[in-house]
Structure formats: structure tokens, C-alpha cells
Write an enzyme that holds these catalytic residues in place. Structure first.
Site, PDB file in Angstrom:
ATOM      1  N   LYS A  86       0.575  -1.024  -0.113  1.00 12.83           N
ATOM      2  CA  LYS A  86       0.198  -0.263   0.169  1.00 12.83           C
ATOM      3  C   LYS A  86       1.037   1.554  -0.373  1.00 12.83           C
ATOM      4  CE  LYS A  86      -4.263   2.488   2.189  1.00 12.83           C
ATOM      5  NZ  LYS A  86      -4.579   1.370   3.570  1.00 12.83           N
ATOM      6  N   SER A 161      -9.857   1.418   2.781  1.00 12.64           N
ATOM      7  CA  SER A 161      -9.062   2.642   1.408  1.00 12.64           C
ATOM      8  C   SER A 161      -7.985   1.874   0.644  1.00 12.64           C
ATOM      9  CB  SER A 161      -8.705   3.627   2.241  1.00 12.64           C
ATOM     10  OG  SER A 161      -7.692   3.024   3.436  1.00 12.64           O
ATOM     11  N   SER A 185      -9.794  -0.570   7.226  1.00 12.31           N
ATOM     12  CA  SER A 185      -9.122   0.093   5.441  1.00 12.31           C
ATOM     13  C   SER A 185      -8.479  -1.606   5.073  1.00 12.31           C
ATOM     14  CB  SER A 185      -8.264   0.898   5.831  1.00 12.31           C
ATOM     15  OG  SER A 185      -9.194   2.284   5.378  1.00 12.31           O
TER      16      SER A 185
END
Ligand code: GLN
Length: 492
Positions: A86, A161, A185
């Protein structure tokens, strides 16, 4: 040719490592194979912001050297394993944007502790994954690099997210990924993309080098195809780090061994208040199927109602923005990344840089957080939220006097249409109801695939008391041993 050996996409990390160790696969071939896959497939999904070809191939050559020189290969539990990370986790000399314009040209001079640990374990970082800007969102539509599409249906969101990590693992663009979870997330996109995602206990995994959002809630965790891989990665990244003052000094169990126990006699609580209004019928049905499996495996299952759980979203949407407004104060146009050049004074630089550099959702959070922390409203909002956080945490922890683990859906709905909720922040926030409680209490929680509804994956959430990662993964793994949901993959 490796290109023809697509079965590598479905094997476990253990198998991949074994193949690299025994020279059935060369680390450079494996890396090239995945990089080609990203290039061929990701234009449809947009899950990767940066592809790191050169550095990853160089690392792959080093791995081959290690293999050929027969060093002690057991020291490398992720030998040659290609991962996508990420983009809010700092990678030395590799652009790390947090999917924000304000960091679009930012190259950290250091690695996050988790990255150092992965590299030391033999992993290869092949790319950085798309996400909601600064990890704020539940649909991955708040990215300065464009939305990510759900590989199961390109008209749907992948969740957020960590939508990029989830979509890239689901599309087999890498073997596994790391996400971050402040209010869900990791778990919610894992659920919406049909993969496994684990948010560890607060303090189990170092946050050093994670671009901060809500510091009292943030945790980094694995996102993988199955629970076994999740355990392998967690084993590598967990552990004390003196660069993170909230890091816990605890002995790290051999998770990969611990997840194979029998769950007979285990006491499992079904959180009744997370099955009610607003939860889609298809989600309820799918989760109930997993509950039946647990009963068949000999677990004792009963329903429970957690007092104050309904307050979780309100508590979170005061505390997380408050912490964010403070954490994001550092982006002023002087220290990092993007800076507005047309300004004439220091104050204009700050104003214009932040005005242009941040997207709408990030600005909304900064406004809410600044308001909640302002001297006139501090007692009414921030302090009150902290007080209720303490009460809710006690209420959740109380359940573990009766139960080993607690179960709920991960998300009240399956993947929803792109653009269907972006203009309605409240609807988007309410979507986080199932995942936020674990962050409020700092406890671990995992989402695993449990069947499909409308041809879209459903996620089952398993929560446990602090540092019970072995136990919640054990429950998840027991389900995976006798089900096939996690083996399904999107046709792209
Ligand atoms: N969806 C939640 C939010 O927008 C959670 C985000 C996260 O866990 N980083 O704040």
C-alpha cells in the site's frame, strides 16, 4: 517457461518459497512474470500506482545469489515472494504517495520497519498499491491517481481504503500485500474483493514509516489469498520496534503452526447488533453458512449483544479526523513533496499548497478534526468521544470473558456501484460499522471470504481479545480447510 505456469498464482507462500529454494523457479523469472501481469491486466483495474521493475529485478538477482550459494535458506521465510505494498508505507527511494497530490513526488529516504523486515525475509517489493488518499475512504474513489475497480465486476468499488492491495491480490498481480487499517481499511476491501485481510492488535506491528492517519487506531497488516499466507506474512512483520513508542514487547508465536488446531469446544459469540438493519440479506445468509460450519466443527455458538456498539461510528468519526488534522499539519509545502510555487509569502505557500494538494475528503476530515479539537468544542466532541471510546472498549473486552472470539459480517453490503456513495459521506461512513469497533478497542480482527451474493464476494469477520491473532486465524483457517470460497478468483 514460467509464463505457462499459471498454477503459481494459486499456490501458497510456502509452496512458492519451496520452489525458489529448490531452484524450480528463479526469483528473476517470478518477478518478471508478475510485472508483466501487472502491465497486462492492471490497466483495467488501476490497483498499482508505481511498478518497481528495476529495483525488484536487482533484488531478485540477489535472491538467486543467496539460493545458489546455499546460505541458510530457512532464515528467509519469504524467499523470492513478490509483494505489492500500500502506498502509505514508506519504501526507501521508491515513490510513496499515500495517493495524494501533495506527496506525488515524494521518495522516502528510509524504509518502514515492516519493509525492512519483509526484505530481510527475502520478499521482493514489485510495486506500490493505489488507495484512498491518506487512507481516508471506504471505496478507493478518493485517490489522486483515479479510482480502483473491483476485479469481480469492473463497475463496482473494491472497497477502501486499501482497495489497491485488495484488488491486486484478488487479480493475482502479486502473491500478497500489506495494507493499513484505521477503521476497517484492510478488512472491508478484503471482504469486497474476496480475499483475506488481518488487522493486528494495536502495537503488534510497528507503525514506523507508515504515513500517519489516526495514530491511536492505525495498524499495518497482511492482505492475502488465504489464511496460511496471512500467518506467514504476519510472522515476519510482527514484533517489538524501538522506533515506534506504541510497539509491544511480546513474544511472537509461530502463527503458521498455531493456525492448525482443532476448534472443538471453542466459544464463539455472534454479534447480534451487527446483523440487523442495513445488513444485506445476501450477506446475512452467507455469514450464517460459515456459522453452520463452525457449529459442525464442534464450536459452541451463541448470540450476544454488545452494549454501546452503535456509538462506534460516531466515536471514530471524531477521533480519527482529530488525529488526522494534527498528523496532516506537516504537509505545508516546505518539508515534503508538492509545493505551490506561485505564492509570495510563507502563509500563501501553506495555504495554496494545502488547497491544491489535498483532495475533498481529506479537507473534510481536517475541517471536522480541527473543529472537534478547537478550544470551544474540545470538551463537547473530542473529550466526549474519548470517554465513550473507553466505555465501548470495556464493553467489547467484557465479551471475551464469555467468548473466545466474536463473529460478524465484515461489511453490511457487498461491493457497491462506483460513484453511488461519493456524494453522501454519511452513507459511506455508516458502511464502516462492522469494522470500526476493533480499532476502537485495539483488538485484532480478520476478514475471510464466505460465499457470494449477487456474484460478489462476502466477508466474514472474526475478532478476538488483544494478541489473539493465532486464535482468530485458527478459526479462519478451520473454515478454509473445508470450504472453497477463498479459492474462487475473478475472471479478468
Ligand atoms: N473507511 C474508514 C475511513 O474512511 C477507514 C479507513 C481506514 O481504515 N484507513 O476513515
Amino acid at each position: 517457461m514460467l509464463q505457462e505456469r499459471d498454477e503459481i498464482l494459486e499456490t501458497t507462500i510456502k509452496d512458492v518459497v519451496n520452489k525458489v529454494k529448490t531452484r524450480q523457479i528463479k526469483a528473476t523469472d517470478l518477478t518478471t512474470y508478475f510485472i508483466e501481469r501487472i502491465k497486462n491486466i492492471d490497466s483495467k483495474i488501476n490497483s498499482v500506482i508505481t511498478i518497481e521493475k528495476e529495483k525488484s529485478l536487482k533484488r531478485a538477482e540477489e535472491i538467486e545469489f543467496i539460493v545458489n550459494n546455499n546460505k541458510d535458506l530457512d532464515k528467509f521465510p519469504l524467499l523470492g515472494v513478490p509483494l505489492i505494498i500500500k502506498d502509505n508505507i514508506s519504501t526507501k527511494d521508491i515513490t510513496t504517495t499515500a495517493a495524494s497530490k501533495i506527496l506525488s513526488n515524494y521518495k522516502p529516504t528510509f524504509n518502514a520497519t515492516v519493509i525492512t523486515k519483509l526484505i530481510d525475509a527475502g520478499a521482493i517489493i514489485i510495486g506500490k498499491a493505489n488507495m484512498d488518499e491518506f487512507a481516508m475512504g471506504s471505496s478507493n474513489e478518493n485517490s489522486a491517481f483515479g479510482p480502483v475497480k473491483n476485479p469481480w465486476n469492473l463497475k463496482k468499488v473494491p472497497g477502501g481504503s486499501s482497495g489497491g492491495p485488495a484488488a491486486s491480490v484478488a487479480s493475482r498481480l502479486c502473491i500478497g500485500s500489506l495494507g493499513s487499517d484505521t477503521g476497517g481499511s484492510i478488512r472491508q476491501p478484503a471482504a469486497l474483493c474476496g480475499i483475506v485481510g488481518l488487522k493486528p492488535t494495536y502495537g503488534l506491528v510497528s507503525r514506523f514509516g507508515l504515513i500517519a492517519f489516526g495514530s491511536s487506531l492505525d495498524q499495518i497488516g497482511p492482505m492475502t489469498k488465504n489464511v496460511e499466507d496471512c500467518a506467514e506474512i504476519l510472522e515476519v512483520i510482527a514484533g517489538y520496534d524501538n522506533a515506534d513508542s506504541t510497539s509491544s514487547k511480546i513474544e511472537i508465536p509461530k502463527y503458521s503452526k498455531e493456525i492448525n488446531k482443532e476448534i472443538k469446544g471453542m466459544k464463539i459469540g455472534i454479534i447480534e447488533n451487527l446483523f440487523g438493519e442495513g445488513v444485506e440479506e445476501g450477506v446475512n445468509t452467507s455469514v450464517n453458512e460459515s456459522i453452520s460450519i463452525l457449529k459442525d466443527l464442534g464450536a459452541t455458538v451463541s448470540k450476544t449483544r454488545i452494549p454501546l456498539l452503535e456509538q462506534a461510528v460516531s466515536i471514530y468519526y471524531l477521533i480519527a479526523p482529530s488525529e488526522a488534522s494534527s498528523n496532516l499539519a506537516r504537509y505545508d509545502g516546505f518539508k515534503y513533496g508538492f509545493s505551490n510555487k506561485s505564492s509570495k509569502t510563507i502563509w500563501e505557500t501553506i495555504e495554496f499548497t494545502r488547497g491544491e494538494g489535498f483532495g475533498d475528503e481529506v479537507k473534510r476530515r481536517i475541517l471536522i478534526g480541527t473543529y472537534a479539537l478547537s478550544s470551544g468544542y474540545y470538551d463537547a466532541y473530542y473529550k466526549k468521544a474519548q470517554q465513550v471510546r473507553t466505555l465501548l472498549t470495556e464493553s467489547i473486552l467484557n465479551e471475551f470473558k464469555k467468548y473466545d472470539v466474536l463473529i460478524s459480517p465484515t461489511s453490511p453490503c457487498v461491493a457497491f456501484d462506483l460513484k453511488s456513495k461519493v456524494d453522501n459521506p454519511l452513507a459511506m461512513y455508516l458502511n464502516d460499522i462492522c469494522t470500526i469497533p476493533a480499532n476502537i478497542a485495539g483488538i485484532p480482527a480478520i476478514s475471510i471470504p464466505c460465499n457470494f451474493s449477487d456474484n460478489l464476494p462476502v466477508g466474514l469477520q472474526i475478532m478476538g481479545p488483544h494478541f489473539s491473532e493465532s486464535k482468530i486465524m485458527n478459526v479462519g483457517n478451520s473454515i478454509q480447510k473445508i470450504s472453497n470460497w477463498h479459492k474462487q478468483k475473478p475472471k479478468i
